[in-house]
Design a protein around this motif. Structure first.
Motif, mmCIF file in Angstrom:
data_model
loop_
_atom_site.group_PDB
_atom_site.id
_atom_site.type_symbol
_atom_site.label_atom_id
_atom_site.label_comp_id
_atom_site.label_asym_id
_atom_site.label_seq_id
_atom_site.Cartn_x
_atom_site.Cartn_y
_atom_site.Cartn_z
ATOM 1 N N UNK A 49 34.969 41.618 23.466
ATOM 2 C CA UNK A 49 33.826 41.470 24.356
ATOM 3 C C UNK A 49 34.231 41.472 25.824
ATOM 4 N N UNK A 50 35.484 41.737 26.124
ATOM 5 C CA UNK A 50 35.972 41.685 27.492
ATOM 6 C C UNK A 50 35.408 42.838 28.306
ATOM 7 N N UNK A 51 34.849 42.483 29.478
ATOM 8 C CA UNK A 51 34.279 43.493 30.378
ATOM 9 C C UNK A 51 35.312 43.900 31.408
ATOM 10 N N UNK A 52 35.333 45.193 31.723
ATOM 11 C CA UNK A 52 36.171 45.730 32.788
ATOM 12 C C UNK A 52 35.257 46.464 33.749
ATOM 13 N N UNK A 53 35.211 45.981 35.018
ATOM 14 C CA UNK A 53 34.350 46.577 36.039
ATOM 15 C C UNK A 53 35.256 47.294 37.027
ATOM 16 N N UNK A 54 35.159 48.610 37.070
ATOM 17 C CA UNK A 54 36.043 49.442 37.874
ATOM 18 C C UNK A 54 35.503 49.543 39.297
ATOM 19 N N UNK A 55 35.976 48.692 40.171
ATOM 20 C CA UNK A 55 35.517 48.731 41.563
ATOM 21 C C UNK A 55 36.573 49.352 42.474
ATOM 22 N N UNK A 56 37.725 49.746 41.930
ATOM 23 C CA UNK A 56 38.758 50.318 42.767
ATOM 24 C C UNK A 56 38.439 51.746 43.163
ATOM 25 N N UNK A 57 37.732 52.454 42.306
ATOM 26 C CA UNK A 57 37.372 53.837 42.644
ATOM 27 C C UNK A 57 36.135 53.884 43.527
ATOM 28 N N UNK A 58 35.185 53.050 43.199
ATOM 29 C CA UNK A 58 33.976 52.948 44.023
ATOM 30 C C UNK A 58 33.308 51.609 43.720
ATOM 31 N N UNK A 59 32.348 51.252 44.534
ATOM 32 C CA UNK A 59 31.661 49.984 44.337
ATOM 33 C C UNK A 59 32.326 48.865 45.103
ATOM 34 N N UNK A 60 31.601 47.754 45.204
ATOM 35 C CA UNK A 60 32.077 46.582 45.911
ATOM 36 C C UNK A 60 32.025 45.364 44.994
ATOM 37 N N UNK A 61 32.943 44.462 45.222
ATOM 38 C CA UNK A 61 32.994 43.273 44.386
ATOM 39 C C UNK A 61 31.760 42.421 44.570
ATOM 40 N N UNK A 62 31.243 42.367 45.802
ATOM 41 C CA UNK A 62 30.073 41.530 46.046
ATOM 42 C C UNK A 62 28.893 41.938 45.171
ATOM 43 N N UNK A 63 28.836 43.239 44.749
ATOM 44 C CA UNK A 63 27.722 43.726 43.926
ATOM 45 C C UNK A 63 27.677 43.007 42.582
ATOM 46 N N UNK A 64 28.838 42.623 42.085
ATOM 47 C CA UNK A 64 28.919 42.047 40.749
ATOM 48 C C UNK A 64 29.100 40.535 40.782
ATOM 49 N N UNK A 65 28.799 39.955 41.917
ATOM 50 C CA UNK A 65 28.845 38.504 42.000
ATOM 51 C C UNK A 65 27.683 37.930 41.201
ATOM 52 N N UNK A 66 27.931 36.880 40.397
ATOM 53 C CA UNK A 66 26.869 36.285 39.598
ATOM 54 C C UNK A 66 27.403 35.412 38.499
ATOM 55 N N UNK A 67 26.475 34.969 37.597
ATOM 56 C CA UNK A 67 26.808 34.095 36.481
ATOM 57 C C UNK A 67 26.733 34.914 35.203
#
Length: 1183
Positions: free
Chosen positions: A96-114
């Protein structure tokens, strides 16, 4: 059947109860095998507060297990998170481990949350914690213009840091432009908020680069604040211009730079509050300003600070208490104190608590129809609220299950069925946090299975616990029973402990614990068993441990480590130094049982540990090595308090090289008078590093210091700076002043001059003064230089003088010198001793008396009286002969003396003279005396010649020192037998005019010892001794040889031997019958008349007797060589007869052997001869 919770472990009683464990509930240690159906269990998840690095991909972990394998879903901020719609988000396969690829594009702040993860299968659903994902932040300082800070010496100062708010908070420290940390102390320190506090400033605090740095560890970045400039000045530095242009308000602060009592810089006021959560570190801070710098103390009101959990930081300005609990709540007081006063601040501490478990719910495995319960108990401050969920849904809205009942923090299950399987979540929360626990209820019907591998071999060291595992599973939960041995006898003894997970523990395994053990698991659905094997090994021991060693630098040290181990185990031995590896140095060698360190250096000191490892145990032993040496030389010599006659020397000790310094030796050099020569100045104890040195004037001093410890002395330090003392008058005068005349008309005055060091100034001279002791003359003086002697001429002979010698130099005179007495020159004495008398004491000693001469006629120091004496005439030879004169001196004023070592019977002449320092006076009138006769010396020689069968001739020379008139000679002699025993002594007087004498009628072939001495009227003189032997009868010896070579004689000897054998047999028979054999008569019958002793009345010498008794023996008696006989003449034994002939021949062929008979030793009866019969007579007795 309902399952019940059993205690953690159960010790068997001493009764004979089978070792059976009935477990009614599976605890967390008993896992459900993954091949059985079971609800999901979360095994791994990200932390609740998850701070991520915005420069890397976001990974949110969620791992779970279950049968069938669970599926995973996520919520974000409470709503379903559809990962398929976001191309940057993926889920790892089978996880169930999620991997969010923000190194190519995107910002970490976008995925801030609970975020929350759910793992689900057909038996239920487990949920993770709420994972709060936040990217770390390391913002820059806002730009600001910082004005330079100018303040007076002694004022307080706070340099603010105020770092930007980051996530997580940064670590604060102060450095300069060179990235060197600023030194901190009780006066200057950093507060918990990052500000830099100065209790009072000093001129050395002036600098332009006070920089506050913030380090953000998460992003590994460091931000810095603009440099702050601080200048500290004193009021004296303010000139009139500055004073006119600057008002007091332009200086930092308004406090006076004078001394003042403490005040707090932080916290403010007299009291404050502090709240901390249970389990955290409580940090309380008090920083005060004042002059002098205040000291901080901490106390807890109505209590004591907890031991082992209290620590002081930042020079005691910060109090820390670790692992705080509600008991640590209360009032804490910090006290700031200096010499001018004290203040205090009270901090009221309240300890709150986020929820913590008292009893977390555990997985529950039940068989159909059984009962059970889930318990969820937590505590906190404030008290947490307990809520239940089932499969991630609040239990209030979840599908109803008739088998469960909720009772606050407990869910009770009864008569469960397979549909009762589910995952329950317990949530305990208050305002400071929450706890979430998953616990499943799994309804299964499974026969027992044992999970431990079959035939597992356990090896255990003797006298240690042995744990034999029997991991099992079954539903209903099986009972466990252990057996030992092939016969399967159940274990009944109380030495066993059975744990609830099935493990059998033998608390103290012994050699007899070795064997095979069988574990049996049973429930209503079946039975399973498993065998394991136990071997007990001997422990590994270090039988020879390394020992503490103290060695000197450069030497070699050896540590021994001898290991004894079980023969089936292979040990490995390694050495550690200070719990680390040995240095990689060829000086360290390991040879069998020894570690050898050669050429030891200082860094080799430390703890050396020998570690012996086997697969089952390890032992270690340590020893400390102290490397010692003579100290390093002191350094930094400094001269202070420089006065005319003293100076203070201080120094810094060198390294003591692990042996305490016991003393310091101070030496000085006088560069002006004795350059290059060092003298001992003083010594001080090893704890002292200063010395007040007394100095002499007019010396160019340099000093050096040596340190001494138990090993030896250091090299000298570098020389100190030179210190030249002012000149002064001498403070001492010459020593060893004497006045002695070398001629009758002079006086020679001598003294020991002062050395350059004692001169105290330039121009050293001596004032020599003298006058007659008994006259009224004034002192006569002269001043001389560079000499140590002055001669006064024209003096009367041997007159006492008073003398003094005073030192002076260009500055002045030494103190008044002491007056000594001397004498002018001596002359020879004028008068001889009178009334000389001689008293002859004995033949070698005489006593002489005389009258003393008048003192005035001696004309010098009386040394004594001298006696000249010589031998003038020999009374025995009646002619005069002169011998060398002998001299005896008697010290002082003695008027008598003894003359030893005189020759007896001699004429002597003597005279007496008085002696002074110049020589001898005239001799007295000669006195003649005579010595009486004495005993003579030994005769000059004694020769024995012309030996015959029965006579010897003695020739001698008279004594070289007759010491009188010889009256006669005395000759004593006695025979010596073959055993060196002495016979009777014969005494013979010989006229004094004889020098030759012949002794007749001696025994044939017998050795004699002679004692010879002369006599005078005074007595007997010393004796001279000699030995000689009379000749052998040649005819008899040749007849003996002839007979011995005849055949008939040989036959006769054989017959005699046969006869003796017969006699022995008869004797043996008669002895057994108690009879006697007349051996004595047979002996008498064979006696040879030729060897009978002669009578004394026929002019011949009779036989001699024992030295202790001179009674004559009976004629014809025989005595063995040991000089003993039987008590009766007749005996029943043949042992009195000789057993053989031991013969020897002289160089001329004569026979000198002795016939001896062996006999038991018994006390002698009467006086019997010690002489044995000769071999010739023995032979004749058989003819």
């Amino acid at each position: 059947m309902q399952l019940k919770i059993m205690p953690k472990k159960k010790r068997l009683s001493t009764g004979r109860v089978p070792l059976i464990l009935l477990l009614c509930q599976v605890i967390s240690a008993l896992e459900v095998p993954l091949d059985l159906v079971q609800p999901p269990t979360i095994t791994q998840q990200s932390p609740k507060d998850y701070i991520i690095d915005p420069r890397e991909n976001i990974v949110i972990q969620c791992e779970a297990k279950g049968k069938p394998p669970p599926s995973f879903s996520w919520t974000r901020n409470g709503t379903h998170f559809d990962i398929d719609k976001d191309p940057l988000v993926t889920m790892k396969p089978g996880s169930g481990t999620l991997v969010i690829n923000i190194m190519s594009e995107g910002k970490a702040e976008t995925y801030e949350g609970v975020y929350q993860c759910t793992a689900r299968n057909e038996r239920g659903a487990a949920v993770s914690n709420n994972i709060v994902v936040r990217p770390s932040r390391s913002p820059l300082w806002t730009k600001e213009k910082l004005e330079p800070i100018i303040l007076r010496n002694g004022q307080s100062l706070v340099l603010p840091c105020r770092p930007p708010v980051g996530l997580p908070p940064p670590i604060i420290f102060w450095m300069d432009n060179s990235f060197q940390r600023l030194p901190q102390s009780e006066r200057v320190s950093q507060g918990l908020n990052g500000d830099l506090y100065f209790s009072n400033v000093l001129p050395e605090d002036t600098r332009e680069d006070y920089i506050c740095y913030a380090r953000f560890n998460h992003t590994q970045t460091i931000q810095q604040k603009q440099p702050i400039s601080v200048k500290v000045i004193s009021v004296d530095e303010l000139n009139d211009t500055i004073a006119a242009n600057l008002s007091d308000t332009e200086f930092y602060g308004a406090k006076s730079s004078r001394e003042r009592p403490p005040t707090f810089l932080t916290p403010e006021g007299n009291a404050s509050n502090k709240e901390e959560l249970r389990g955290n570190v409580l940090s309380l801070e008090c920083i005060a300003e004042g002059l002098p710098t205040p000291i901080i103390y901490w106390i807890k009101e109505d209590g004591t600070l907890p031991m082992n959990r209290t620590f002081y930081k930042n020079f005691k300005k910060t109090l820390q208490i670790t692992h705080v609990s509600e008991a640590d709540s209360g009032n804490y007081q910090c006290i700031a104190k200096n010499s001018l006063g004290a203040i205090h601040h009270t901090i009221s501490v309240t300890v709150k608590a986020a929820p913590y478990w008292i009893m977390a719910p555990q997985n529950l495995v039940l068989s159909p129809g059984e009962d059970g319960s889930l318990i969820c108990r937590a505590n906190g401050n404030p008290k947490p609220r307990i809520s239940w969920l089932t499969n991630g849904v609040p239990i209030e809205i979840a599908p109803d299950d008739p088998s469960r009942k909720i009772d606050g923090d407990t869910i009770i299950f009864s008569n469960v069925q397979e549909r009762s399987s589910a995952v329950y979540q317990c949530n305990a929360s208050n305002e400071y946090g929450y706890l979430l626990a998953n616990a499943f209820v799994n309804v299964l019907a499974e026969p027992p299975r044992i999970l431990t591998s079959a035939n597992t071999l356990y090896q255990v060291i003797a006298n240690r616990p042995a744990l034999l595992e029997c991991a099992f599973f079954g539903s209903p939960l099986p009972t466990i029973e252990w057996f030992k041995g092939a016969k399967g006898s159940a274990l009944h003894e109380d030495i066993y402990v059975l744990h609830e997970n099935g493990t059998l523990e033998i608390p103290v395994a012994q050699k007899d614990s070795t064997g095979t053990y069988t574990c049996v698991a049973r429930n209503k659905l079946g039975m399973a068993k498993n065998e394991v094997h136990l071997e007990i090994k001997d422990p590994t021991r270090i039988i020879k441990q390394p020992e503490y060693a103290v060695v000197q630098r450069g030497s070699t040290v050896s540590f021994e480590c001898k290991v004894k181990h079980d023969h089936t185990l292979i040990p490995t031995v390694m050495w550690l130094k200070d719990n680390g590896e040995l240095p990689n140095d060829e000086r360290f060698t390991i040879d069998k049982d020894h570690l050898v360190v050669a050429d030891v250096i200082d860094d080799d000191g430390g703890t050396y540990t020998c570690v012996a490892n086997t697969t089952l145990d390890n032992v270690s032993a340590s020893a400390v090595l102290s490397v010692v040496d003579a100290p390093n030389p002191p350094f930094d010599l400094e001269l202070t308090n420089q006065l005319d006659k003293s100076v203070q020397l201080s120094w810094t000790p060198g390294d003591d090289n692990n042996s305490p310094i016991t003393k310091f030796i101070i030496e000085y050099e006088d560069a002006m008078h004795e350059a290059g020569l060092w003298h001992h100045q003083t010594e001080v104890p090893g704890t002292q590093t200063t010395a007040q040195l007394k100095l002499s004037p007019y010396v160019n001093y340099s000093f050096r210091v040596m340190a001494v410890n138990g090993i030896g002395s250091s090299l000298p330090s570098e020389a100190s700076e030179q210190y030249f003392t002012k000149a002064a008058e001498p403070d001492k005068n010459p020593t060893a002043v004497e006045g002695l005349g070398s001629e009758p008309d002079n006086l020679v005055i001598t003294w020991k001059p002062l050395n350059g060091f004692d001169s105290n100034g330039p121009g050293l001279q001596y004032k020599v003064s003298w006058r007659q002791k008994d006259g009224d003359d004034e002192w006569t003086s002269v001043v001389v230089a560079n000499v140590s002697k002055y001669i006064v001429s024209g003096t009367p002979t041997f007159v006492p003088y008073l003398i003094k010698v005073q030192a002076l130099n260009d500055v002045g005179f030494a103190p008044e010198p002491a007056v000594v007495m001397g004498h002018s020159g001596e002359d020879l004495p004028m008068v001889a001793p009178g009334n000389v008398r001689v008293n002859v004491v004995n033949s070698t000693l005489a006593e002489v008396h005389w009258d003393p001469v008048p003192l005035k006629s001696i004309r010098g120091h009386l040394q004594g009286y001298r006696i000249y004496y010589w031998k003038a005439q020999s009374s025995s030879k009646r002619h005069r002969r002169h011998v060398e004169k002998k001299i005896l001196t008697f010290q002082g004023s003695k008027t008598h003396g003894m003359l030893p070592g005189l020759e007896p019977f001699s004429h002597y002449t003597l005279n007496v003279r008085v002696v002074n320092g110049k020589g001898e006076g005239p001799a007295s009138l000669d006195r003649v005396f005579h010595t009486p006769e004495g005993v003579p010396s030994a005769p000059s020689s004694l020769k024995i010649s012309n030996p015959t069968l029965d006579s010897l001739t003695l020739e001698w020379d008279p004594p070289s020192h007759p010491n009188g008139i010889l009256t006669e000679y005395t000759l004593k002699y006695q025979p010596i037998n073959s055993t060196h025993e002495l016979g009777p002594l014969v005494d013979l007087k010989i006229p004094a005019n004889k020098t030759r004498w012949t002794l007749k009628n001696l025994n044939v072939s017998t050795r004699y010892k002679f004692y010879f001495y002369a006599q005078t009227a005074a007595g007997s003189g010393s004796q001279i001794t000699e030995e000689a032997v009379t000749n052998v009868d040649e005819a008899m010896a040749s007849r003996q040889v002839d007979i011995a070579t005849q055949g008939w004689f040989i036959g006769l000897m054989c017959a005699v031997a046969l006869l003796i054998l017969i006699l022995l047999i008869v004797c043996f028979i008669r002895r057994n019958k108690g009879g006697k054999y007349p051996v004595k008569e047979k002996e008498d019958a064979h006696a040879d008349p030729e060897i009978q002793p002669m009578k004394e009345d026929d002019g011949t010498f009779g036989e001699y007797s024992d030295a202790e008794d001179h009674k004559p023996l009976k004629k014809g008696s025989r005595t063995p060589s040991d000089r003993t006989v039987k008590k009766e003449d007749s005996d029943d034994s043949l042992v009195d007869y000789g057993e053989g002939v031991n013969g020897q021949f002289n160089e001329d062929g004569s026979f000198i052997g002795q016939y001896s008979g062996k006999k038991e030793k018994e006390p002698a009866e009467g006086n019997e001869s010690s002489e044995a019969p000769s071999p010739v007579n023995a032979m004749n007795s058989f003819v």
